[in-house]
Design a protein around this motif. Structure first.
Motif, PDB file in Angstrom:
ATOM      1  N   ARG A  74      -5.109  -2.573   9.030  1.00  0.00           N
ATOM      2  CA  ARG A  74      -5.291  -4.121   8.096  1.00  0.00           C
ATOM      3  C   ARG A  74      -5.547  -3.769   6.790  1.00  0.00           C
ATOM      4  O   ARG A  74      -6.522  -4.468   6.068  1.00  0.00           O
ATOM      5  CB  ARG A  74      -6.084  -4.921   8.895  1.00  0.00           C
ATOM      6  N   LYS A  75      -4.719  -2.911   6.061  1.00  0.00           N
ATOM      7  CA  LYS A  75      -5.131  -2.479   4.771  1.00  0.00           C
ATOM      8  C   LYS A  75      -3.837  -2.399   4.088  1.00  0.00           C
ATOM      9  O   LYS A  75      -3.687  -1.454   3.199  1.00  0.00           O
ATOM     10  CB  LYS A  75      -5.831  -1.057   4.685  1.00  0.00           C
ATOM     11  N   TRP A  76      -2.833  -3.114   4.287  1.00  0.00           N
ATOM     12  CA  TRP A  76      -1.494  -3.136   3.693  1.00  0.00           C
ATOM     13  C   TRP A  76      -1.712  -3.303   2.119  1.00  0.00           C
ATOM     14  O   TRP A  76      -0.880  -2.896   1.472  1.00  0.00           O
ATOM     15  CB  TRP A  76      -0.702  -4.619   4.072  1.00  0.00           C
ATOM     16  N   GLN A  77      -2.727  -3.922   1.668  1.00  0.00           N
ATOM     17  CA  GLN A  77      -2.715  -4.107  -0.022  1.00  0.00           C
ATOM     18  C   GLN A  77      -2.881  -2.763  -0.866  1.00  0.00           C
ATOM     19  O   GLN A  77      -2.783  -2.584  -1.791  1.00  0.00           O
ATOM     20  CB  GLN A  77      -4.024  -4.939  -0.284  1.00  0.00           C
ATOM     21  N   HIS A  78      -3.270  -1.618   0.217  1.00  0.00           N
ATOM     22  CA  HIS A  78      -3.104  -0.399  -0.393  1.00  0.00           C
ATOM     23  C   HIS A  78      -2.303   0.568  -0.433  1.00  0.00           C
ATOM     24  O   HIS A  78      -2.202   1.564  -0.430  1.00  0.00           O
ATOM     25  CB  HIS A  78      -4.711   0.468   0.169  1.00  0.00           C
ATOM     26  N   PHE A  79      -1.101  -0.152  -0.010  1.00  0.00           N
ATOM     27  CA  PHE A  79       0.268   0.735   0.457  1.00  0.00           C
ATOM     28  C   PHE A  79       0.539   1.547  -0.799  1.00  0.00           C
ATOM     29  O   PHE A  79       0.773   2.875  -0.733  1.00  0.00           O
ATOM     30  CB  PHE A  79       1.412  -0.164   0.550  1.00  0.00           C
ATOM     31  N   GLY A  80       0.557   1.046  -1.945  1.00  0.00           N
ATOM     32  CA  GLY A  80       0.989   1.860  -3.195  1.00  0.00           C
ATOM     33  C   GLY A  80       0.077   2.956  -3.725  1.00  0.00           C
ATOM     34  O   GLY A  80       0.345   4.153  -3.961  1.00  0.00           O
ATOM     35  N   GLN A  81      -1.158   2.647  -3.161  1.00  0.00           N
ATOM     36  CA  GLN A  81      -2.271   3.878  -3.402  1.00  0.00           C
ATOM     37  C   GLN A  81      -1.933   4.891  -2.439  1.00  0.00           C
ATOM     38  O   GLN A  81      -2.158   6.096  -2.923  1.00  0.00           O
ATOM     39  CB  GLN A  81      -3.598   3.314  -3.389  1.00  0.00           C
ATOM     40  N   LEU A  82      -1.957   4.673  -1.195  1.00  0.00           N
ATOM     41  CA  LEU A  82      -1.685   5.642  -0.336  1.00  0.00           C
ATOM     42  C   LEU A  82      -0.494   6.337  -0.397  1.00  0.00           C
ATOM     43  O   LEU A  82      -0.438   7.556  -0.513  1.00  0.00           O
ATOM     44  CB  LEU A  82      -1.680   5.359   1.092  1.00  0.00           C
TER      45      LEU A  82
END
Length: 170
Positions: A74-82
């Motif tokens: 539930r951390k989709w908002q961090h896709f670009g970072q990861l």
């Protein structure tokens, strides 16, 4: 350039990937370099058409694996970072793999007796380092225990390299 250096320091187990915020342009450049360097390495090993297809499959598997992990956490908002953290470090390892292929070619041309062993050892070291880097990124990003991050990194490696390789053997 400063952002690139911060991302590259992840390859030396420094910095926290969750504190790095890439621009869209930076992310697309990371993908472009990933595709170009992967195609170079695979084309040196196999047929260029097969190598290109395998790299495209690896890219799809990488995006899919990272997406599923982030959706499950539930951390989709961090896709670009990861994905940027993983891809930049993978680009670094892929650049070293290109150097390894060049060294192997040189050793073949020089009729070096132990070229297969040297090449195999370097490849094993690069894969081990790659798994360690991805493990570090996951541990920093999700606060995983070391054992869980290593298992997840190894699983990511199998998914992004093993499945496309199996598909290409069919």
């Amino acid at each position: 350039m400063n952002l690139l250096l911060k991302y590259l320091s992840l390859c030396w187990f420094r910095n926290d990937p969750s504190e790095l915020y890439p621009s869209k342009s930076f992310m697309w450049k990371a993908i472009g370099f990933y595709l170009a360097s992967g195609i170079i390495v695979e084309s040196l090993i196999a047929d260029p058409a097969d190598g290109t297809l395998e790299v495209l499959l690896r890219t799809i598997m990488a995006f899919s694996s990272i997406s599923v992990l982030l959706l499950a956490m539930r951390k989709w908002q961090h896709f670009g970072q990861l994905f940027t953290a993983i891809f930049i470090c993978e680009n670094f390892i892929m650049t070293l793999a290109i150097g390894t292929e060049a060294l192997y070619f040189y050793m073949v041309m020089q009729h070096y007796e132990y070229r297969e062993e040297v090449s195999g050892i370097l490849a094993t070291l690069l894969v081990g380092w790659y798994i360690a880097i991805v493990s570090y990124i996951l541990r920093q990003f999700f606060s995983y225990r070391t054992s869980i991050s290593v298992i997840t990194a190894f699983s990511y490696f199998v998914l992004t390299y093993g499945i496309p390789m199996l598909f290409m053997d069919i």
